[in-house]
Design a protein around this motif. Sequence first.
Motif, mmCIF file in Angstrom:
data_model
loop_
_atom_site.group_PDB
_atom_site.id
_atom_site.type_symbol
_atom_site.label_atom_id
_atom_site.label_comp_id
_atom_site.label_asym_id
_atom_site.label_seq_id
_atom_site.Cartn_x
_atom_site.Cartn_y
_atom_site.Cartn_z
ATOM 1 N N UNK A 22 61.644 -37.874 -45.295
ATOM 2 C CA UNK A 22 62.210 -36.669 -44.676
ATOM 3 C C UNK A 22 62.373 -35.515 -45.662
ATOM 4 N N UNK A 23 62.906 -35.804 -46.853
ATOM 5 C CA UNK A 23 63.240 -34.727 -47.792
ATOM 6 C C UNK A 23 62.361 -34.684 -49.036
ATOM 7 N N UNK A 24 61.626 -35.759 -49.296
ATOM 8 C CA UNK A 24 60.814 -35.818 -50.508
ATOM 9 C C UNK A 24 61.604 -36.232 -51.737
ATOM 10 N N UNK A 25 62.890 -36.564 -51.572
ATOM 11 C CA UNK A 25 63.736 -36.983 -52.690
ATOM 12 C C UNK A 25 63.212 -38.281 -53.286
ATOM 13 N N UNK A 26 63.114 -38.336 -54.598
ATOM 14 C CA UNK A 26 62.685 -39.546 -55.292
ATOM 15 C C UNK A 26 63.711 -40.647 -55.021
ATOM 16 N N UNK A 27 63.252 -41.778 -54.484
ATOM 17 C CA UNK A 27 64.156 -42.833 -54.019
ATOM 18 C C UNK A 27 63.752 -44.193 -54.580
ATOM 19 N N UNK A 28 64.765 -45.003 -54.901
ATOM 20 C CA UNK A 28 64.523 -46.324 -55.489
ATOM 21 C C UNK A 28 64.619 -47.423 -54.444
ATOM 22 N N UNK A 29 63.992 -48.557 -54.751
ATOM 23 C CA UNK A 29 64.045 -49.723 -53.876
ATOM 24 C C UNK A 29 65.480 -50.207 -53.705
ATOM 25 N N UNK A 55 69.155 -40.675 -51.885
ATOM 26 C CA UNK A 55 70.459 -40.145 -52.284
ATOM 27 C C UNK A 55 70.543 -38.628 -52.129
ATOM 28 N N UNK A 56 69.535 -38.022 -51.546
ATOM 29 C CA UNK A 56 69.526 -36.563 -51.372
ATOM 30 C C UNK A 56 70.690 -36.103 -50.521
ATOM 31 N N UNK A 57 71.589 -35.249 -51.055
ATOM 32 C CA UNK A 57 72.788 -34.854 -50.322
ATOM 33 C C UNK A 57 72.511 -34.056 -49.051
ATOM 34 N N UNK A 59 69.992 -34.553 -46.984
ATOM 35 C CA UNK A 59 69.103 -35.333 -46.121
ATOM 36 C C UNK A 59 69.912 -36.369 -45.340
ATOM 37 N N UNK A 60 69.675 -36.482 -44.028
ATOM 38 C CA UNK A 60 70.388 -37.452 -43.198
ATOM 39 C C UNK A 60 69.861 -38.874 -43.363
ATOM 40 N N UNK A 61 68.635 -39.024 -43.874
ATOM 41 C CA UNK A 61 68.050 -40.356 -44.051
ATOM 42 C C UNK A 61 68.756 -41.067 -45.201
ATOM 43 N N UNK A 62 69.122 -42.339 -44.989
ATOM 44 C CA UNK A 62 69.735 -43.141 -46.040
ATOM 45 C C UNK A 62 68.754 -44.215 -46.503
ATOM 46 N N UNK A 63 68.225 -44.991 -45.556
ATOM 47 C CA UNK A 63 67.259 -46.039 -45.883
ATOM 48 C C UNK A 63 65.966 -45.801 -45.118
ATOM 49 N N UNK A 64 64.853 -45.819 -45.827
ATOM 50 C CA UNK A 64 63.556 -45.680 -45.172
ATOM 51 C C UNK A 64 62.626 -46.775 -45.679
ATOM 52 N N UNK A 65 61.701 -47.234 -44.814
ATOM 53 C CA UNK A 65 60.825 -48.349 -45.163
ATOM 54 C C UNK A 65 59.564 -47.898 -45.891
ATOM 55 N N UNK A 66 58.892 -48.856 -46.491
ATOM 56 C CA UNK A 66 57.638 -48.578 -47.187
ATOM 57 C C UNK A 66 56.485 -48.417 -46.200
ATOM 58 N N UNK A 67 56.676 -48.840 -44.952
ATOM 59 C CA UNK A 67 55.635 -48.704 -43.930
ATOM 60 C C UNK A 67 56.210 -47.985 -42.716
ATOM 61 N N UNK A 68 55.338 -47.381 -41.944
ATOM 62 C CA UNK A 68 55.796 -46.656 -40.752
ATOM 63 C C UNK A 68 56.106 -47.597 -39.586
ATOM 64 N N UNK A 69 55.854 -48.890 -39.752
ATOM 65 C CA UNK A 69 56.082 -49.861 -38.679
ATOM 66 C C UNK A 69 57.543 -50.300 -38.575
ATOM 67 N N UNK A 70 58.349 -49.998 -39.572
ATOM 68 C CA UNK A 70 59.759 -50.396 -39.585
ATOM 69 C C UNK A 70 60.639 -49.162 -39.352
ATOM 70 N N UNK A 84 76.981 -40.471 -51.853
ATOM 71 C CA UNK A 84 75.941 -39.571 -52.355
ATOM 72 C C UNK A 84 75.580 -38.491 -51.343
ATOM 73 N N UNK A 85 75.889 -38.711 -50.085
ATOM 74 C CA UNK A 85 75.563 -37.757 -49.025
ATOM 75 C C UNK A 85 76.715 -36.810 -48.719
ATOM 76 N N UNK A 86 77.855 -37.012 -49.359
ATOM 77 C CA UNK A 86 79.052 -36.223 -49.074
ATOM 78 C C UNK A 86 79.447 -35.355 -50.260
ATOM 79 N N UNK A 87 80.265 -34.361 -49.962
ATOM 80 C CA UNK A 87 80.808 -33.528 -51.029
ATOM 81 C C UNK A 87 82.329 -33.482 -50.854
#
Length: 109
Positions: A22-29, A55-57, A59-70, A84-87
């Motif tokens: 959604x945001x392009x934020x670099x995200x870890x497993x 962790x992009x503040x 962005x509403x997405x918290x967890x996203x999958x490695x494939x579009x099927x999930x 990380x999403x709050x201030x």
Amino acid sequence: MADCCEVKQPPAVAPSVMNCTASGTRSKQVDLTTVKSLVRHLKFGMRATQYYFCAGPGCDVVYFPSTSEAPTFSVDDLLMRVGAKESGEEAAVCYCFGISRGQIRKEVE
């Protein structure tokens, strides 16, 4: 008979870091156990797949999958708030013990 001679490809290994869809934020497993523990309603029979934490503040997405099927999970899908999403002072730093930024600031002062 042809199956016995077929070369089988090893399963694909997911990269350790991906950009948020959604945001392009670099995200870890993140471990699937974490996702299953914190998401409010999981789809029955959800396939095991690698998830990433965004962790992009802004962005509403918290967890996203490695494939579009999930499914992708947003802030509203979780059982608790994501610091990380709050201030502000009430943002959670440690949700296990309910510690906020404001509590840490007061303790340091």
